[in-house]
Design a protein around this motif. Structure first.
Motif, short mmCIF file in Angstrom:
data_model
loop_
_atom_site.label_atom_id
_atom_site.label_comp_id
_atom_site.label_asym_id
_atom_site.label_seq_id
_atom_site.Cartn_x
_atom_site.Cartn_y
_atom_site.Cartn_z
N THR A 25 0.81 -1.21 0.00
CA THR A 25 0.00 0.00 0.00
C THR A 25 0.85 1.26 0.00
N SER A 26 2.09 1.18 0.49
CA SER A 26 2.91 2.39 0.57
C SER A 26 3.91 2.53 -0.58
N GLY A 27 4.04 1.51 -1.43
CA GLY A 27 5.00 1.63 -2.53
C GLY A 27 5.43 0.27 -3.04
N ILE A 28 6.42 0.28 -3.93
CA ILE A 28 6.88 -0.95 -4.56
C ILE A 28 8.39 -1.09 -4.39
N ASP A 29 8.84 -2.33 -4.18
CA ASP A 29 10.27 -2.67 -4.09
C ASP A 29 10.51 -3.88 -4.97
N TYR A 30 11.76 -4.08 -5.38
CA TYR A 30 11.99 -5.16 -6.34
C TYR A 30 13.40 -5.71 -6.24
N GLU A 31 13.58 -6.85 -6.91
CA GLU A 31 14.86 -7.53 -6.89
C GLU A 31 15.86 -6.86 -7.84
N PRO A 32 17.14 -7.14 -7.64
CA PRO A 32 18.17 -6.47 -8.46
C PRO A 32 18.01 -6.67 -9.97
N ILE A 33 17.56 -7.86 -10.41
CA ILE A 33 17.47 -8.09 -11.87
C ILE A 33 16.08 -7.79 -12.43
N TYR A 34 15.16 -7.33 -11.57
CA TYR A 34 13.82 -6.99 -12.04
C TYR A 34 13.89 -5.68 -12.84
N PRO A 35 13.14 -5.59 -13.96
CA PRO A 35 13.15 -4.32 -14.73
C PRO A 35 12.77 -3.15 -13.84
N PRO A 36 13.59 -2.11 -13.77
CA PRO A 36 13.36 -1.03 -12.79
C PRO A 36 12.11 -0.21 -13.08
N PHE A 37 11.50 0.28 -12.02
CA PHE A 37 10.34 1.16 -12.12
C PHE A 37 10.84 2.60 -12.09
N HIS A 38 10.83 3.25 -13.24
CA HIS A 38 11.33 4.63 -13.29
C HIS A 38 10.38 5.60 -12.58
N LEU A 39 9.10 5.19 -12.42
CA LEU A 39 8.15 6.04 -11.72
C LEU A 39 8.26 5.91 -10.20
N ASP A 40 9.09 4.98 -9.74
CA ASP A 40 9.23 4.74 -8.30
C ASP A 40 10.72 4.73 -7.93
N PRO A 41 11.36 5.89 -7.99
CA PRO A 41 12.81 5.92 -7.78
C PRO A 41 13.25 5.59 -6.35
N GLY A 42 12.32 5.64 -5.38
CA GLY A 42 12.71 5.39 -4.00
C GLY A 42 12.61 3.94 -3.57
N ALA A 43 12.41 3.04 -4.51
CA ALA A 43 12.20 1.63 -4.17
C ALA A 43 13.45 1.02 -3.53
N VAL A 44 13.21 0.08 -2.62
CA VAL A 44 14.29 -0.72 -2.03
C VAL A 44 14.55 -1.89 -2.97
N ILE A 45 15.81 -2.19 -3.19
CA ILE A 45 16.19 -3.29 -4.08
C ILE A 45 16.84 -4.38 -3.23
N ALA A 46 16.22 -5.56 -3.22
CA ALA A 46 16.68 -6.67 -2.38
C ALA A 46 16.02 -7.95 -2.87
N PRO A 47 16.50 -9.13 -2.46
CA PRO A 47 15.82 -10.38 -2.81
C PRO A 47 14.38 -10.38 -2.32
N ALA A 48 13.50 -11.02 -3.08
CA ALA A 48 12.08 -11.04 -2.72
C ALA A 48 11.85 -11.62 -1.34
N GLU A 49 12.62 -12.63 -0.99
CA GLU A 49 12.46 -13.24 0.32
C GLU A 49 12.67 -12.22 1.44
N ASP A 50 13.60 -11.28 1.23
CA ASP A 50 13.82 -10.22 2.22
C ASP A 50 12.70 -9.19 2.16
N LEU A 51 12.25 -8.86 0.95
CA LEU A 51 11.22 -7.84 0.79
C LEU A 51 9.89 -8.28 1.40
#
Length: 289
Positions: free
Chosen positions: A132-158
């Motif tokens: 609900t507060s935003g999106i985060d993704y894994e290092p090899i996931y295509p980046p979200f340019h509309l969400d520059p503040g995302a945390v990048i980490a393995p899904a298991e951690d996210l």
């Protein structure tokens, strides 16, 4: 108001049946449906949406987009101000700065099971976690340019508390660099369909994964039931597989001329393409009838 038609319909049994009741609600997808390819809302469409509301027909935007990407249509929701976002995982008040009215989350345990099973079934899959507060993704996931503040980490951690965005999980997104979109969808449903609902709306192999039973159709049905509106009183528009259930649930469903072949085949009524203001053309015909 009577029979709903469009200029692209051809005579014949598939198109000869009028709506079971006068339309009381219009439910429309956004990308590839209401919006032009440049993500704009045409003047003709703005006028048609306003005319529908003046005629007493509610308009609901029903989209895979998150609430924070709704600025493009925020000014065009009239009386109620509500939109269905994230493929049915959230009902959002666009007049109330995107306040969540209802959330139908993907439970963490189910999300973790999907990650585990898809990694095994389709090596190379990468994930994003939409909360609900935003999106985060894994290092090899295509980046979200509309969400520059995302945390990048393995899904298991996210998926653990304290890593990345906060709040309930609205959906997982899964991307594969080699599989075709439809093959990836079929594989994922077979491998992990007991844990979640799978659909897609992208031209790439990008899956959208929600809680079991969560879809545009099921949340729209809940919103309509609250208003005493029956499926027969709903006219719906869409273009991609994530719209199929909604188009079949509504009393009158329209596939856009530019829709995915599966959507065109499953939906008897067809509207003109999104870039030709197909939704507006049908609304105009409703108002004029």
């Amino acid at each position: 108001m009577g029979t709903v038609t469009s200029a692209t319909e051809q005579p014949g049994p598939s198109f000869s049946q009028p709506p079971a009741a006068a339309p009381r609600l219009i439910a429309t997808d956004l990308d590839g449906t209401l919006l032009h390819d440049d993500k704009s809302v045409s003047d003709r469409t703005v006028a048609a949406l306003a005319a529908a509301e003046r005629a007493g027909i509610e308009v609901f935007f029903v989209t895979g987009r998150p609430a924070r990407w709704m600025d493009v249509v925020r000014d065009h929701v009239h009386g109620h101000g509500l939109a269905i976002c994230a493929n049915g995982a959230a009902v959002v008040d666009l007049h109330g700065d995107g306040r969540f009215v209802e959330v139908r989350p993907l439970e963490t345990a189910d999300a973790a099971a999907v990650v585990e099973t898809l990694r095994a079934a389709a090596p190379g899959t990468s994930f994003a976690v939409e909360r609900t507060s935003g999106i985060d993704y894994e290092p090899i996931y295509p980046p979200f340019h509309l969400d520059p503040g995302a945390v990048i980490a393995p899904a298991e951690d996210l998926l653990t508390e304290g890593c990345g965005s906060t709040g309930p999980i609205l959906k997982l997104l899964a991307h594969h660099p080699e599989l075709t979109p439809d093959d990836f969808l079929a594989l994922a449903r077979t491998a992990s369909g007991e844990h979640a609902s799978f659909t897609r709306s992208s031209p790439t192999a990008l899956l959208e994964i929600s809680g079991l039973g969560v879809s545009k159709a099921s949340t729209l049905a809940r919103c309509c039931a609250e208003r005493g509106i029956t499926p027969q009183e709903v006219v719906a528009f869409g273009d991609m597989p994530n719209d199929l259930e909604m188009l079949s649930w509504a009393g009158t469903g329209y596939a856009m001329a530019n829709a995915h072949p599966e959507v065109l085949a499953a939906t008897p009524r067809h509207a003109a393409a999104n870039n030709e203001d197909g939704v507006a053309a049908v609304i105009e015909s409703i108002i004029a009838a």
